[in-house]
Structure formats: C-alpha cells, structure tokens
Write an enzyme that holds these catalytic residues in place. Structure first.
Site, PDB file in Angstrom:
ATOM      1  N   GLY A  75      58.351  62.194   1.562  1.00 52.63           N
ATOM      2  CA  GLY A  75      58.036  61.087   0.929  1.00 52.63           C
ATOM      3  C   GLY A  75      57.380  59.999   1.706  1.00 52.63           C
ATOM      4  O   GLY A  75      57.405  60.122   3.151  1.00 52.63           O
TER       5      GLY A  75
ATOM      6  N   CYS B 182      62.754  47.281  12.050  1.00 47.08           N
ATOM      7  CA  CYS B 182      63.603  47.263  10.757  1.00 47.08           C
ATOM      8  C   CYS B 182      63.098  46.588   9.732  1.00 47.08           C
ATOM      9  O   CYS B 182      62.687  45.102   9.586  1.00 47.08           O
ATOM     10  CB  CYS B 182      65.107  46.733  11.461  1.00 47.08           C
ATOM     11  SG  CYS B 182      66.088  46.846  10.053  1.00 47.08           S
TER      12      CYS B 182
ATOM     13  N   ALA C  49      60.479  56.126  14.334  1.00 43.35           N
ATOM     14  CA  ALA C  49      60.812  56.107  13.090  1.00 43.35           C
ATOM     15  C   ALA C  49      59.666  56.004  11.940  1.00 43.35           C
ATOM     16  O   ALA C  49      58.412  55.923  12.309  1.00 43.35           O
ATOM     17  CB  ALA C  49      61.681  54.761  12.836  1.00 43.35           C
TER      18      ALA C  49
ATOM     19  N   GLY D 244      56.782  54.802   9.744  1.00 39.79           N
ATOM     20  CA  GLY D 244      56.087  53.454   9.689  1.00 39.79           C
ATOM     21  C   GLY D 244      55.757  53.314  11.253  1.00 39.79           C
ATOM     22  O   GLY D 244      55.162  51.988  11.352  1.00 39.79           O
TER      23      GLY D 244
ATOM     24  N   CYS E 280      65.620  43.228   9.333  1.00 44.29           N
ATOM     25  CA  CYS E 280      65.901  42.426  10.378  1.00 44.29           C
ATOM     26  C   CYS E 280      64.751  41.904  11.367  1.00 44.29           C
ATOM     27  O   CYS E 280      64.670  41.047  12.016  1.00 44.29           O
ATOM     28  CB  CYS E 280      67.116  42.295  10.940  1.00 44.29           C
ATOM     29  SG  CYS E 280      67.254  43.787  12.236  1.00 44.29           S
TER      30      CYS E 280
ATOM     31  N   GLU F 154      53.510  65.563  12.363  1.00 48.99           N
ATOM     32  CA  GLU F 154      54.822  65.882  11.772  1.00 48.99           C
ATOM     33  C   GLU F 154      55.386  67.112  12.507  1.00 48.99           C
ATOM     34  O   GLU F 154      55.972  68.054  11.879  1.00 48.99           O
ATOM     35  CB  GLU F 154      54.584  66.335  10.286  1.00 48.99           C
ATOM     36  CG  GLU F 154      53.892  65.252   9.600  1.00 48.99           C
ATOM     37  CD  GLU F 154      54.651  63.992   9.247  1.00 48.99           C
ATOM     38  OE1 GLU F 154      55.871  63.937   9.728  1.00 48.99           O
ATOM     39  OE2 GLU F 154      53.988  62.985   8.947  1.00 48.99           O
TER      40      GLU F 154
ATOM     41  N   SER G  41      50.685  58.728  12.632  1.00 47.27           N
ATOM     42  CA  SER G  41      49.668  59.415  12.272  1.00 47.27           C
ATOM     43  C   SER G  41      48.410  58.581  12.643  1.00 47.27           C
ATOM     44  O   SER G  41      47.298  59.213  12.924  1.00 47.27           O
ATOM     45  CB  SER G  41      49.814  59.704  10.798  1.00 47.27           C
ATOM     46  OG  SER G  41      51.034  60.636  10.570  1.00 47.27           O
TER      47      SER G  41
END
Length: 196
Positions: free
Chosen positions: A172, A144, A10, A12, A147, A87, A16
């Site tokens: 973004g 997440c 996901a 974050g 949570c 990417e 990279s």
C-alpha cells in the site's frame, strides 16, 4: 572498489525517487544500470518503480526464488555499471547474500533501497540481512505525519484506524501508511488520520 549499499527510511522518505535519480545520473554519463524490483510490489503495476511524486520507469522483476547472482552475472555481458534494487526489504536472506557476491566476485556496485522495519516495528528479512552485511548504510529521513519530528517507522491504517496486528506484508501507499515518530506510532492523533 565496488560496495553493497543499503539506503533505508520510513515510507515517504524518498527512496524510490532516489533510485530513479541514481539511475538517471548513471545513464546521463552513458553508463548502463540494471534496475530490480520485487514481484510482490505491484502498487503501480508489476515491474514498475514509481515515486509518490509521479516519476516511474520499468524494472526487471525479481521473485523470491530467483538467484540474483546468476541473473546479474548473465546481464553483466551488457557492460553494467551498477545494480539498483528497489523495495529491498522484500528480498530473501539468500538474495542479499547473492548481491554481496555480485559486489565481491563481479566487482559491481549494488545499491539497495527499502524500509528497515515493518508497520509493527520488526525488521524485514531482507533489511535485517542488509544491516548485517552492507558495506555502507544510509538513512533517508522524512518527518512524522503528526508532529514534524523525524519519522522512524510507519503506521498502518485501515478504515481510518491504526493497525497494530496483521500480516507483515500489506502492499500500500499513502492510503495505508503514515510515516511516524516512535511516540506517535504509539499515540497517533486520530483526528489527523485520513478517513476513508
């Protein structure tokens, strides 16, 4: 024996920073790598791989019409040790197949990094093909935003509100996406979403 790798996670999750670390490790051993990044990702400028913690470096830009096998075969004369692709979700199916051909015919390891699915939980074309044919798959984990459980996707936000429809590709960073678990993708805590 060279292999085709796909490291996914996901937003974050550190993809990279990982590609920059791998490049650094090769280069400190005196080995040359070819860094590739899709033209579409221009968050930090075209042809730049950048991490959220501020590290960045230039990379060769790939458009969706480029033949990656031909590009890499030409560059192989520079004694490349590995190909690193950031990417990778934005690659076409043919380009992923071309990377597999690089592994098989040129005996060069190819390490790709990217998202598995988009903000609506559908596979990107490049990711789907990598999941189908990569020799090695590795999930990079993050938590997440709501949570602290493992994030498996990202929630697109605009004007402080979750977005569940729209174009598959919207470039973004932290201002537009939050890593989330499946539950909080469906049920985000609106008071925890950063406001514009």
């Amino acid at each position: 024996m060279a292999q085709l790798y796909f490291e996914y996670g996901a937003m974050g999750s550190g993809k990279s920073i990982e590609i920059l670390k791998v490049a650094h490790n090769y280069e400190t051993q005196g080995k040359k790598v070819l860094l590739l990044t899709p033209l579409i990702d221009d968050r930090d400028g075209v042809g730049v791989i950048a991490s959220r913690i501020g590290l960045k470096r230039p990379a060769t830009v790939v458009s969706e019409t480029d033949n990656l096998f031909t590009m890499i075969e030409t560059a192989k004369n520079e004694k490349l040790a590995a190909i690193l692709v950031d990417e990778a979700q934005f690659l076409t199916k043919d380009q992923v197949d071309q990377l597999a051909q690089v592994v098989d015919d040129l005996n060069l390891p190819v390490m790709t990094f990217g998202l598995k699915q988009d903000a609506f939980n559908h596979l990107f074309v490049g990711s789907q093909r990598l999941l189908e044919i990569a020799d090695k798959l590795e999930e990079m984990k993050t938590i997440c935003s709501f949570c602290g459980k493992k994030a498996i996707t990202q929630l697109r936000i605009a004007n402080g509100q979750p977005q569940y429809t729209g174009a598959q590709v919207q470039i973004g960073g932290d201002e537009s996406y939050l890593p989330t678990c499946r539950y909080h993708w469906h049920h985000p805590i609106l008071t925890m979403i950063p406001q514009p």
